[in-house]
Design a protein around this motif. Structure first.
Motif, PDB file in Angstrom:
ATOM      1  N   LEU A 187     107.881  27.202 -28.595  1.00  0.00           N
ATOM      2  CA  LEU A 187     106.952  26.086 -28.527  1.00  0.00           C
ATOM      3  C   LEU A 187     107.681  24.865 -29.083  1.00  0.00           C
ATOM      4  N   ALA A 188     107.513  23.722 -28.439  1.00  0.00           N
ATOM      5  CA  ALA A 188     107.998  22.455 -28.991  1.00  0.00           C
ATOM      6  C   ALA A 188     106.785  21.732 -29.559  1.00  0.00           C
ATOM      7  N   GLU A 189     106.928  21.266 -30.787  1.00  0.00           N
ATOM      8  CA  GLU A 189     105.827  20.564 -31.460  1.00  0.00           C
ATOM      9  C   GLU A 189     106.270  19.155 -31.831  1.00  0.00           C
ATOM     10  N   TYR A 190     105.311  18.243 -31.799  1.00  0.00           N
ATOM     11  CA  TYR A 190     105.543  16.851 -32.170  1.00  0.00           C
ATOM     12  C   TYR A 190     104.768  16.554 -33.445  1.00  0.00           C
ATOM     13  N   GLN A 191     105.446  15.997 -34.408  1.00  0.00           N
ATOM     14  CA  GLN A 191     104.797  15.602 -35.669  1.00  0.00           C
ATOM     15  C   GLN A 191     104.418  14.132 -35.548  1.00  0.00           C
ATOM     16  N   ASP A 192     103.123  13.859 -35.389  1.00  0.00           N
ATOM     17  CA  ASP A 192     102.628  12.495 -35.272  1.00  0.00           C
ATOM     18  C   ASP A 192     102.564  11.883 -36.669  1.00  0.00           C
ATOM     19  N   GLU A 193     103.476  10.969 -36.947  1.00  0.00           N
ATOM     20  CA  GLU A 193     103.546  10.382 -38.297  1.00  0.00           C
ATOM     21  C   GLU A 193     102.306   9.574 -38.645  1.00  0.00           C
ATOM     22  N   ALA A 194     101.683   8.956 -37.660  1.00  0.00           N
ATOM     23  CA  ALA A 194     100.495   8.133 -37.923  1.00  0.00           C
ATOM     24  C   ALA A 194      99.321   8.975 -38.395  1.00  0.00           C
ATOM     25  N   THR A 195      99.144  10.150 -37.782  1.00  0.00           N
ATOM     26  CA  THR A 195      97.990  10.985 -38.126  1.00  0.00           C
ATOM     27  C   THR A 195      98.362  12.178 -38.996  1.00  0.00           C
ATOM     28  N   GLY A 196      99.655  12.500 -39.051  1.00  0.00           N
ATOM     29  CA  GLY A 196     100.096  13.680 -39.788  1.00  0.00           C
ATOM     30  C   GLY A 196      99.842  14.977 -39.034  1.00  0.00           C
ATOM     31  N   MET A 197      99.357  14.874 -37.805  1.00  0.00           N
ATOM     32  CA  MET A 197      99.045  16.072 -37.014  1.00  0.00           C
ATOM     33  C   MET A 197     100.290  16.605 -36.310  1.00  0.00           C
ATOM     34  N   THR A 198     100.327  17.912 -36.155  1.00  0.00           N
ATOM     35  CA  THR A 198     101.361  18.568 -35.361  1.00  0.00           C
ATOM     36  C   THR A 198     100.741  18.927 -34.024  1.00  0.00           C
ATOM     37  N   ILE A 199     101.378  18.464 -32.943  1.00  0.00           N
ATOM     38  CA  ILE A 199     100.817  18.601 -31.602  1.00  0.00           C
ATOM     39  C   ILE A 199     101.771  19.438 -30.744  1.00  0.00           C
ATOM     40  N   PRO A 200     101.266  20.505 -30.077  1.00  0.00           N
ATOM     41  CA  PRO A 200     102.126  21.266 -29.174  1.00  0.00           C
ATOM     42  C   PRO A 200     102.402  20.444 -27.913  1.00  0.00           C
ATOM     43  N   VAL A 201     103.692  20.259 -27.579  1.00  0.00           N
ATOM     44  CA  VAL A 201     104.046  19.403 -26.447  1.00  0.00           C
ATOM     45  C   VAL A 201     104.930  20.088 -25.409  1.00  0.00           C
ATOM     46  N   GLY A 202     105.361  21.322 -25.665  1.00  0.00           N
ATOM     47  CA  GLY A 202     106.193  22.030 -24.699  1.00  0.00           C
ATOM     48  C   GLY A 202     106.157  23.516 -24.962  1.00  0.00           C
ATOM     49  N   THR A 203     106.316  24.301 -23.905  1.00  0.00           N
ATOM     50  CA  THR A 203     106.232  25.743 -24.025  1.00  0.00           C
ATOM     51  C   THR A 203     107.122  26.420 -22.997  1.00  0.00           C
ATOM     52  N   VAL A 204     107.625  27.574 -23.353  1.00  0.00           N
ATOM     53  CA  VAL A 204     108.341  28.442 -22.430  1.00  0.00           C
ATOM     54  C   VAL A 204     108.162  29.869 -22.923  1.00  0.00           C
ATOM     55  N   GLN A 205     108.045  30.802 -21.980  1.00  0.00           N
ATOM     56  CA  GLN A 205     107.946  32.211 -22.336  1.00  0.00           C
ATOM     57  C   GLN A 205     109.001  32.978 -21.564  1.00  0.00           C
ATOM     58  N   GLY A 206     109.452  34.097 -22.159  1.00  0.00           N
ATOM     59  CA  GLY A 206     110.454  34.927 -21.518  1.00  0.00           C
ATOM     60  C   GLY A 206     110.014  36.383 -21.463  1.00  0.00           C
ATOM     61  N   VAL A 207     110.285  37.010 -20.331  1.00  0.00           N
ATOM     62  CA  VAL A 207     109.973  38.417 -20.118  1.00  0.00           C
ATOM     63  C   VAL A 207     111.191  39.075 -19.469  1.00  0.00           C
ATOM     64  N   ALA A 208     111.555  40.256 -19.940  1.00  0.00           N
ATOM     65  CA  ALA A 208     112.589  41.046 -19.267  1.00  0.00           C
ATOM     66  C   ALA A 208     111.895  41.861 -18.190  1.00  0.00           C
ATOM     67  N   ASP A 209     112.312  41.677 -16.947  1.00  0.00           N
ATOM     68  CA  ASP A 209     111.649  42.410 -15.865  1.00  0.00           C
ATOM     69  C   ASP A 209     112.176  43.842 -15.786  1.00  0.00           C
TER      70      ASP A 209
END
Length: 186
Positions: free
Chosen positions: A88-110
């Motif tokens: 997961l990629a998270e963004y730390q919003d300095e103005a609000t102090g909130m951490t926001i999820p901004v990107g995702t990737v999942q992996g599976v071995a087939d």
């Protein structure tokens, strides 16, 4: 109902050709390694990344918050789920102090022992900063560390920006596939 067909490319990469390198994000961003308590954050990021994109037509669950939650839960419980290739990629919003999820990737071995990239997405407001490429590199490194030699993904042919990114990172189109989707007649 009628069927609509979406042209998609299967793209593959030899993990030995991916240069091992430290992968960092721009300031105010951070990676979060897989933990089950992040399902909701992954689902939120997935929904925000795909809801207005063509892939929400190809895979309707991507255009629905609950569908993204179910999908993320299902992926994380699959045989072959690779936590080390799920980020997961998270963004730390300095103005609000909130951490926001901004990107995702999942992996599976087939079943054949290939790494399968699932749902790489970055929310529109955070695109263009290299987050998607870095998430993908983290997933590929996770597959390599897991002992896999090759990885693949599928991408809708109309998603030219994603295709350019994947080719730049070393993926090559190995075949064309078509995804049939039921569409309501108008």
């Amino acid at each position: 109902m009628t069927l609509t067909y979406f042209k998609r490319y299967r793209m593959e990469i030899d993990l030995a050709e991916v240069p091992a390198q430290p992968i960092s994000l721009p300031s105010s961003y951070r990676f979060a390694a897989w933990r089950p308590e992040l399902i909701e954050a992954h689902a939120t990021s997935k929904y925000e990344s795909f809801r207005w994109e063509i892939d929400a037509n190809v895979f309707p669950c991507l255009g629905d918050p609950e569908g993204c939650r179910r999908l993320m839960t299902e992926i994380s419980h699959r045989d072959g789920f690779v936590p080390a290739a799920t980020w997961l990629a998270e963004y730390q919003d300095e103005a609000t102090g909130m951490t926001i999820p901004v990107g995702t990737v999942q992996g599976v071995a087939d079943r054949s022992g290939l790494g399968s990239i699932q749902n790489l997405g970055v929310v529109p407001e955070h695109r263009g900063s290299g987050i998607g490429g870095r998430l993908l590199l983290k997933a590929l490194q996770g597959f390599y560390d897991y002992g896999l030699q090759y990885a693949f993904l599928e991408v809708t042919a109309q998603n030219e920006g994603a295709i350019r990114l994947y080719e730049r990172l070393g993926f090559r189109i190995s075949r064309t596939v078509y995804k049939a989707v039921e569409a309501a007649c108008s």
